[in-house]
Scaffold this motif. Structure first.
Motif, PDB file in Angstrom:
ATOM      1  N   SER A 246     -13.431 -38.898  13.393  1.00 48.06           N
ATOM      2  CA  SER A 246     -12.453 -38.943  14.732  1.00 48.06           C
ATOM      3  C   SER A 246     -11.191 -37.946  14.622  1.00 48.06           C
ATOM      4  O   SER A 246     -10.917 -37.376  13.380  1.00 48.06           O
ATOM      5  N   GLY A 247     -10.558 -38.056  15.616  1.00 49.65           N
ATOM      6  CA  GLY A 247      -9.357 -37.176  15.500  1.00 49.65           C
ATOM      7  C   GLY A 247      -8.324 -37.819  14.537  1.00 49.65           C
ATOM      8  O   GLY A 247      -7.402 -36.947  14.038  1.00 49.65           O
ATOM      9  N   THR A 248      -8.436 -39.154  14.340  1.00 51.51           N
ATOM     10  CA  THR A 248      -7.359 -39.669  13.407  1.00 51.51           C
ATOM     11  C   THR A 248      -7.575 -39.335  11.990  1.00 51.51           C
ATOM     12  O   THR A 248      -6.601 -38.804  11.352  1.00 51.51           O
ATOM     13  N   VAL A 249      -8.823 -39.327  11.627  1.00 53.17           N
ATOM     14  CA  VAL A 249      -9.066 -39.010  10.016  1.00 53.17           C
ATOM     15  C   VAL A 249      -9.163 -37.628  10.062  1.00 53.17           C
ATOM     16  O   VAL A 249      -8.644 -36.817   9.008  1.00 53.17           O
ATOM     17  N   THR A 250      -9.470 -36.696  10.911  1.00 49.15           N
ATOM     18  CA  THR A 250      -9.452 -35.105  10.523  1.00 49.15           C
ATOM     19  C   THR A 250      -7.888 -34.998  10.631  1.00 49.15           C
ATOM     20  O   THR A 250      -7.370 -33.858   9.820  1.00 49.15           O
ATOM     21  N   THR A 251      -7.190 -35.584  11.330  1.00 50.26           N
ATOM     22  CA  THR A 251      -5.640 -35.352  11.376  1.00 50.26           C
ATOM     23  C   THR A 251      -4.744 -35.863   9.961  1.00 50.26           C
ATOM     24  O   THR A 251      -4.194 -34.970   9.502  1.00 50.26           O
ATOM     25  N   LEU A 252      -5.288 -36.921   9.566  1.00 48.50           N
ATOM     26  CA  LEU A 252      -4.955 -37.365   8.155  1.00 48.50           C
ATOM     27  C   LEU A 252      -5.136 -36.364   7.069  1.00 48.50           C
ATOM     28  O   LEU A 252      -4.515 -36.132   6.201  1.00 48.50           O
ATOM     29  N   ALA A 253      -6.447 -35.826   7.301  1.00 52.19           N
ATOM     30  CA  ALA A 253      -6.929 -34.766   6.196  1.00 52.19           C
ATOM     31  C   ALA A 253      -6.001 -33.545   6.141  1.00 52.19           C
ATOM     32  O   ALA A 253      -5.525 -33.022   5.316  1.00 52.19           O
ATOM     33  N   GLY A 254      -5.796 -33.090   7.471  1.00 54.21           N
ATOM     34  CA  GLY A 254      -5.178 -31.818   7.715  1.00 54.21           C
ATOM     35  C   GLY A 254      -3.451 -32.098   7.302  1.00 54.21           C
ATOM     36  O   GLY A 254      -3.108 -31.131   6.595  1.00 54.21           O
ATOM     37  N   ARG A 264     -11.036 -26.462  10.590  1.00 54.77           N
ATOM     38  CA  ARG A 264     -12.045 -27.317  10.524  1.00 54.77           C
ATOM     39  C   ARG A 264     -12.875 -26.996   9.139  1.00 54.77           C
ATOM     40  O   ARG A 264     -13.459 -28.001   8.801  1.00 54.77           O
ATOM     41  N   ARG A 265     -13.034 -25.656   8.780  1.00 54.97           N
ATOM     42  CA  ARG A 265     -13.870 -25.508   7.537  1.00 54.97           C
ATOM     43  C   ARG A 265     -13.404 -26.111   6.305  1.00 54.97           C
ATOM     44  O   ARG A 265     -13.942 -26.527   5.349  1.00 54.97           O
ATOM     45  N   LYS A 266     -11.959 -26.612   6.403  1.00 52.19           N
ATOM     46  CA  LYS A 266     -11.210 -27.163   5.262  1.00 52.19           C
ATOM     47  C   LYS A 266     -11.355 -28.572   5.485  1.00 52.19           C
ATOM     48  O   LYS A 266     -11.428 -29.306   4.221  1.00 52.19           O
ATOM     49  N   VAL A 267     -11.314 -29.097   6.485  1.00 49.11           N
ATOM     50  CA  VAL A 267     -11.420 -30.503   6.719  1.00 49.11           C
ATOM     51  C   VAL A 267     -12.793 -31.266   6.779  1.00 49.11           C
ATOM     52  O   VAL A 267     -12.870 -32.313   6.049  1.00 49.11           O
ATOM     53  N   ASP A 268     -13.840 -30.716   7.573  1.00 55.45           N
ATOM     54  CA  ASP A 268     -15.172 -31.449   7.597  1.00 55.45           C
ATOM     55  C   ASP A 268     -15.727 -31.419   6.424  1.00 55.45           C
ATOM     56  O   ASP A 268     -15.903 -30.414   5.699  1.00 55.45           O
ATOM     57  N   GLY A 269     -16.047 -32.625   5.802  1.00 57.97           N
ATOM     58  CA  GLY A 269     -16.625 -32.786   4.677  1.00 57.97           C
ATOM     59  C   GLY A 269     -15.788 -33.127   3.418  1.00 57.97           C
ATOM     60  O   GLY A 269     -16.331 -33.293   2.332  1.00 57.97           O
ATOM     61  N   SER A 270     -14.316 -32.915   3.589  1.00 58.36           N
ATOM     62  CA  SER A 270     -13.497 -33.029   2.624  1.00 58.36           C
ATOM     63  C   SER A 270     -13.379 -34.443   2.148  1.00 58.36           C
ATOM     64  O   SER A 270     -13.843 -35.324   3.044  1.00 58.36           O
ATOM     65  N   TRP A 271     -12.761 -34.886   1.198  1.00 58.71           N
ATOM     66  CA  TRP A 271     -12.520 -36.397   0.682  1.00 58.71           C
ATOM     67  C   TRP A 271     -11.001 -36.735   0.605  1.00 58.71           C
ATOM     68  O   TRP A 271     -10.308 -35.811   0.198  1.00 58.71           O
ATOM     69  N   LEU A 272     -10.875 -37.836   1.001  1.00 60.06           N
ATOM     70  CA  LEU A 272      -9.267 -38.309   0.820  1.00 60.06           C
ATOM     71  C   LEU A 272      -9.174 -39.406  -0.109  1.00 60.06           C
ATOM     72  O   LEU A 272     -10.137 -40.270   0.178  1.00 60.06           O
ATOM     73  N   ARG A 326     -14.709 -39.785   2.982  1.00 60.17           N
ATOM     74  CA  ARG A 326     -15.141 -38.725   3.572  1.00 60.17           C
ATOM     75  C   ARG A 326     -14.765 -38.415   4.878  1.00 60.17           C
ATOM     76  O   ARG A 326     -14.991 -39.199   5.791  1.00 60.17           O
ATOM     77  N   VAL A 327     -14.523 -37.389   5.021  1.00 57.23           N
ATOM     78  CA  VAL A 327     -13.727 -36.978   6.511  1.00 57.23           C
ATOM     79  C   VAL A 327     -14.853 -36.162   7.199  1.00 57.23           C
ATOM     80  O   VAL A 327     -15.336 -35.186   6.524  1.00 57.23           O
ATOM     81  N   ALA A 328     -15.184 -36.595   8.458  1.00 61.76           N
ATOM     82  CA  ALA A 328     -16.056 -35.668   9.245  1.00 61.76           C
ATOM     83  C   ALA A 328     -15.596 -35.247  10.537  1.00 61.76           C
ATOM     84  O   ALA A 328     -15.058 -35.949  11.175  1.00 61.76           O
ATOM     85  N   ASP A 329     -15.700 -33.921  10.669  1.00 64.27           N
ATOM     86  CA  ASP A 329     -15.124 -33.378  12.248  1.00 64.27           C
ATOM     87  C   ASP A 329     -16.426 -32.978  12.854  1.00 64.27           C
ATOM     88  O   ASP A 329     -16.795 -31.869  13.161  1.00 64.27           O
ATOM     89  N   ARG A 330     -17.253 -33.963  13.049  1.00 56.32           N
ATOM     90  CA  ARG A 330     -18.724 -33.919  13.810  1.00 56.32           C
ATOM     91  C   ARG A 330     -18.976 -35.492  14.091  1.00 56.32           C
ATOM     92  O   ARG A 330     -18.222 -36.363  13.543  1.00 56.32           O
TER      93      ARG A 330
END
Length: 356
Positions: A246-254, A264-272, A326-330
């Motif tokens: 979601s936009g929420t978790v990708t924003t939190l990761a960013g 996106r390349r740094k966020v998608d698949g990253s871990w928090l 795990r964060v998904a931008d997909r």
């Protein structure tokens, strides 16, 4: 942006896969377009087949806030519909320019709820040439899980996938096996999203009491899902992966990564890890609107909505205290693409006479 091939599939096997499906009317004969129209966002992916997956050749995303005010009036506003029609016209033009031959365009929670959705969908078809399909909550959950499948760790017994939208939050409880397959064991659509919660509890200025009320609202639904599936006990056993899309978790990761702009390349698949995730949530919840606007990965478009997203994340972690997320931008769009390609693969092959 490209979805990676299965890392366990060798180059020889990938070549055989491509050749097998080029000899007929399978996925290789098409360019695909997928639109996900939600309560807050309008998103497009255009893709070509690549290996067992696809390569994105064009994309588009715009915050349109189609659901603005729907929780209060029950109707899509004229302003919101005009913003959305403008975005969908851009999507239509992009698909035409890319030569899309197969498309699927879906609408979710806000169009399930608004009383004037059918009239709006008629305008979309007449003015943009796009036929929007209002999908059920069950199909929305399944598509999101399918789109995120490449980020699942199949060494786990289960996965808990969540998708925080503008009008609702989807929960999907999956069973995983060693053959890299997943089974939906249960799902729930919570009628709490970043737009609906924000409108219910105070807009730009969220007090400490309002934030606690947001968490309480979401927790009521999460407790029901927990009582049905006993997810917390599985988490204590250490064999559950949690994945958020979601936009929420990708924003939190960013924000956690301190990115000067969203990447996106740094966020998608990253871990928090859990502590970092909750620290960011609490910091954003306690900050004022202008401070949130100044965050590069938030800005004006998300500054009023991100706090309600944080409340949803914290409510989930209160019940399901995983060590990391795990964060998904997909998600849904990728699920639509996978589905269209599988349909094409299963269609009858064209004879040589028909294709000559």
């Amino acid at each position: 942006m490209a979805t990676r091939n299965n890392p366990r599939r060798g180059k020889g096997e990938q070549r055989r896969y491509r050749n097998r499906h080029r000899n007929g009317s399978g996925r290789w004969h098409h360019i695909y377009g997928a639109i996900d129209l939600g309560t807050n966002n309008c998103r497009l992916l255009v893709a070509k087949p690549q290996g067992s997956s696809f390569r994105v050749i064009d994309s588009f995303s715009r915050i349109v806030r189609l659901g603005e005010g729907v929780s209060l009036t029950g109707m899509l506003s004229d302003e919101a519909m005009e913003r959305t029609l403008e975005a969908l016209a851009i999507c239509s033009d992009k698909m035409r320019r890319c030569g899309v031959t197969r498309m699927r365009c879906v609408a979710t929670e806000v169009c399930r709820k608004a009383l004037n959705s059918e009239a709006f969908l008629t305008r979309v078809k007449d003015e943009c040439g796009i036929e929007l399909d209002i999908i059920t909550t069950g199909e929305e959950a399944a598509l999101a899980a399918d789109g995120c499948a490449p980020l699942l760790d199949y060494r786990n017994k289960n996965a808990l996938v969540f998708d925080i939208g503008g009008g609702s939050t989807e929960l999907i409880w999956l069973g995983l096996n060693e053959k890299r397959r997943s089974e939906v064991l249960g799902w729930m659509s919570i009628p709490c999203g970043v737009v609906t919660l924000t409108e219910r509890h105070g807009g730009r200025s969220i007090s400490e009491h309002a934030y606690a009320s947001m968490i309480s609202d979401v927790s009521e639904h999460i407790d029901m899902f927990e009582s049905e599936h006993d997810i917390a006990a599985n988490i204590r056993g250490g064999n559950v992966q949690m994945l958020g899309t979601s936009g929420t978790v990708t924003t939190l990761a960013g924000v956690h990564l301190g990115l000067p702009r969203y990447n996106r390349r740094k966020v998608d698949g990253s871990w928090l890890n859990a502590k970092s995730m909750r620290d960011v949530c609490k910091r954003l919840a306690q900050s004022d609107y202008e401070t949130r606007v100044s965050e590069p990965c938030i800005g004006h478009e998300r500054a009023d909505l991100v706090v309600s997203g944080c409340a949803i994340v914290e409510a989930m972690h209160d019940v399901w205290p995983v060590k990391k997320l795990r964060v998904a931008d997909r998600g849904l769009r990728e699920g639509l693409l996978h589905g269209m390609m599988r349909v094409a693969d299963n269609e009858p092959r064209k004879s040589k006479e028909a294709t000559s």
